[in-house]
Design a protein around this motif. Structure first.
Motif, PDB file in Angstrom:
ATOM      1  N   GLN A 176      -7.359   2.516  -1.539  1.00  0.00           N
ATOM      2  CA  GLN A 176      -8.207   1.454  -0.974  1.00  0.00           C
ATOM      3  C   GLN A 176      -8.913   1.877   0.318  1.00  0.00           C
ATOM      4  OE1 GLN A 176      -5.523  -2.046  -2.918  1.00  0.00           O
ATOM      5  NE2 GLN A 176      -6.244  -2.464  -0.865  1.00  0.00           N
ATOM      6  N   LYS A 177      -8.380   2.880   0.986  1.00  0.00           N
ATOM      7  CA  LYS A 177      -9.044   3.320   2.223  1.00  0.00           C
ATOM      8  C   LYS A 177     -10.422   3.920   1.909  1.00  0.00           C
ATOM      9  CE  LYS A 177      -7.041   7.942   2.350  1.00  0.00           C
ATOM     10  NZ  LYS A 177      -5.952   8.805   2.788  1.00  0.00           N
ATOM     11  N   GLY A 179     -12.826   2.564   0.648  1.00  0.00           N
ATOM     12  CA  GLY A 179     -13.875   1.593   0.989  1.00  0.00           C
ATOM     13  C   GLY A 179     -14.473   1.910   2.355  1.00  0.00           C
ATOM     14  N   ALA A 180     -13.621   2.290   3.310  1.00  0.00           N
ATOM     15  CA  ALA A 180     -14.100   2.638   4.655  1.00  0.00           C
ATOM     16  C   ALA A 180     -14.933   3.918   4.598  1.00  0.00           C
ATOM     17  CB  ALA A 180     -12.909   2.811   5.605  1.00  0.00           C
ATOM     18  N   HIS A 194     -16.104  -5.224  11.341  1.00  0.00           N
ATOM     19  CA  HIS A 194     -15.712  -5.220   9.919  1.00  0.00           C
ATOM     20  C   HIS A 194     -14.950  -6.519   9.649  1.00  0.00           C
ATOM     21  CE1 HIS A 194     -14.315  -3.088   6.169  1.00  0.00           C
ATOM     22  NE2 HIS A 194     -13.435  -4.071   6.240  1.00  0.00           N
ATOM     23  N   ILE A 196     -13.037  -9.117   6.987  1.00  0.00           N
ATOM     24  CA  ILE A 196     -12.310  -8.940   5.721  1.00  0.00           C
ATOM     25  C   ILE A 196     -11.306 -10.085   5.521  1.00  0.00           C
ATOM     26  CG2 ILE A 196     -10.614  -7.426   6.892  1.00  0.00           C
ATOM     27  CD1 ILE A 196     -10.554  -5.742   4.306  1.00  0.00           C
ATOM     28  N   ASN A 203      -5.314  -4.633   2.244  1.00  0.00           N
ATOM     29  CA  ASN A 203      -6.674  -4.123   2.330  1.00  0.00           C
ATOM     30  C   ASN A 203      -7.114  -3.865   3.761  1.00  0.00           C
ATOM     31  OD1 ASN A 203      -8.748  -3.185   0.663  1.00  0.00           O
ATOM     32  ND2 ASN A 203      -9.919  -5.086   0.832  1.00  0.00           N
ATOM     33  N   TYR A 207      -8.333  -0.226   5.048  1.00  0.00           N
ATOM     34  CA  TYR A 207      -9.626   0.049   5.690  1.00  0.00           C
ATOM     35  C   TYR A 207      -9.431   0.698   7.058  1.00  0.00           C
ATOM     36  CZ  TYR A 207     -13.166  -1.827   2.499  1.00  0.00           C
ATOM     37  OH  TYR A 207     -14.022  -2.008   1.439  1.00  0.00           O
ATOM     38  N   TRP A 208      -8.504   0.169   7.816  1.00  0.00           N
ATOM     39  CA  TRP A 208      -8.268   0.722   9.150  1.00  0.00           C
ATOM     40  C   TRP A 208      -7.805   2.176   9.050  1.00  0.00           C
ATOM     41  CZ3 TRP A 208     -10.086   0.459  13.598  1.00  0.00           C
ATOM     42  CH2 TRP A 208      -9.399   0.872  14.741  1.00  0.00           C
ATOM     43  N   TYR A 211     -10.872   4.287   8.258  1.00  0.00           N
ATOM     44  CA  TYR A 211     -11.739   4.504   9.431  1.00  0.00           C
ATOM     45  C   TYR A 211     -11.124   5.541  10.369  1.00  0.00           C
ATOM     46  CZ  TYR A 211     -14.822   0.511   8.389  1.00  0.00           C
ATOM     47  OH  TYR A 211     -15.735  -0.343   7.825  1.00  0.00           O
ATOM     48  N   VAL A 327     -16.661  -7.618   3.774  1.00  0.00           N
ATOM     49  CA  VAL A 327     -16.211  -7.179   2.458  1.00  0.00           C
ATOM     50  C   VAL A 327     -16.070  -8.402   1.559  1.00  0.00           C
ATOM     51  CG1 VAL A 327     -14.470  -5.902   1.159  1.00  0.00           C
ATOM     52  CG2 VAL A 327     -14.939  -5.277   3.522  1.00  0.00           C
TER      53      VAL A 327
END
Ligand code: F0G
Length: 362
Positions: A176-177, A179-180, A194, A196, A203, A207-208, A211, A327
């Protein structure tokens, strides 16, 4: 000049190869990993002009409903199922508010694995239930909520020969990372903000992580403020304690005790962002706004990101002309019942031109 291929024909443009092949160097896979993919990821980043005007920033929508099973879960599932296959698993299991079960069912079928899903009875959107069933999962409707189902699934993972593919499985977060990564690749750097939705909190955690890793690798120069939004009736992180009976129209995030609680609070604190709550009314207003003003049809939980942005506004201390990404985690068609409840039922008329003209009043 048009580039030519070996046989003198025009060279084909490299098509999107799915999350694992696109970001292999950042993922825990090797040559021994059988790649189970539906070519997930590579989703559109759609400008939102009317939302931008309202917020006073350049706002873009990451449309995760464009994934093969209609939600962001496919990014994590390609990695989780590929690793399960590599490790010789025969069966996978998850608890779900719907999207994880749809994705797990599809990827497990692709890999030839048995899939069992536990869903809260009466609280999953119709489209998601249809997906889990049609992909051949064994669907168990639990008389209880998501949190109870996840507790059972975790125990099952310890007692039975099954791999748990909820986001407590670290391979889900790894996938899932991506996405970033896509956002940075598309924008040339990380966005300023961002937004979300937060349910089980996997999620925002993913994302974190993405990034941070991309900046570490020199692919970006900065980090966004992470703004996570829970539904007011299911906002344990905002309340500071688990919610025993979470309730919200956004069934995807109807969760009272998120597994990645710490990941969410760390992302918010480290990034100078925060976690806030939005009411069902705010969620549904954003949901309708996105459909009517931006022509993007997402599911109610997804609209929490935009509802939150509209409710809380931009954080202080941003530079001029900030870029904001919201998102939109799942497709609107997942939950047709909510869509129909938000509009007036179409009028029935006689099959005559006159009746159409009269009704349309053009
Ligand atoms: N949006 C949608 C459409 C979701 O399906 C979910 C979670 C979230 C947001 C929240 O993401 O849990 O990583 O914080 N759905 C899970 C499921 C719980 O079972 O499908 P999260």
């Amino acid at each position: 000049m048009t580039p030519v291929g070996e046989a003198g024909a025009p060279a084909a443009r490299q098509p999107w190869r799915g999350v694992i092949e696109e970001y292999r160097e950042f993922l825990p896979v090797s040559e021994a990993t059988p790649v189970v993919t539906l070519l997930e990821g590579g989703t559109p980043l759609v400008p939102a002009p009317r939302l931008s005007e309202r917020v006073g920033a350049r706002v873009l929508l990451k449309v995760e409903g464009a994934n093969p099973t209609g939600s962001f879960k496919d990014r994590g599932m390609t990695v989780a199922i590929s690793k399960a296959a590599e490790q010789g698993a025969k069966a996978v299991v998850c608890a779900s508010t719907g999207n994880t079960s749809a994705s797990a069912a599809a990827f497990a079928a692709r890999a030839g694995l048995t899939c069992a899903v536990l869903i809260p009875e009466g609280h999953i959107a119709l489209g998601k239930l249809a997906q889990a069933l049609i992909h051949g999962a064994k669907v168990l409707q639990v008389r209880g909520n998501f949190d109870q189902a996840l507790t059972i699934v975790r125990e099952l993972g310890e007692r039975a020969p099954v791999t748990v593919v909820n986001s407590v499985n670290p391979f889900r977060i790894e996938g899932q990372k991506s996405g970033a990564f896509e956002l940075v690749d598309a924008l040339g750097d990380a966005p300023d903000v961002h937004c979300i939705p937060v349910g089980n909190a996997g999620n925002i955690t993913a994302y974190w992580k993405g990034y941070l890793e991309y900046r570490e690798a020199g692919r970006s120069t900065r980090l966004p403020r992470m703004l996570g939004f829970q539904a007011a009736g299911a906002a344990p992180i905002v309340a500071g304690h688990p919610i025993e009976r979470p309730e919200t129209v956004a069934t995807a995030i109807r969760i009272g005790n998120p597994a990645s609680w710490y990941g969410a609070t760390a992302a918010a604190a480290e990034s100078g962002g925060g976690i806030a709550a939005v009411t069902d009314e705010q969620i549904l207003a954003a949901y309708r706004f996105l459909a009517t003003e931006e022509s993007v049809f997402c599911e109610p939980a997804s609209a929490a990101s935009v509802a939150g942005l509209l409710a809380t506004g931009l954080p202080d201390g941003l530079g001029p002309a900030p870029t904001v990404v919201c998102v939109l985690t799942g497709h609107g068609l997942k939950d047709p019942d909510i869509a129909i409840s938000q509009i007036s039922v179409p009028t029935a008329i006689d099959a005559e031109l006159g009746a159409v003209l009269a009704e349309l009043a053009l």
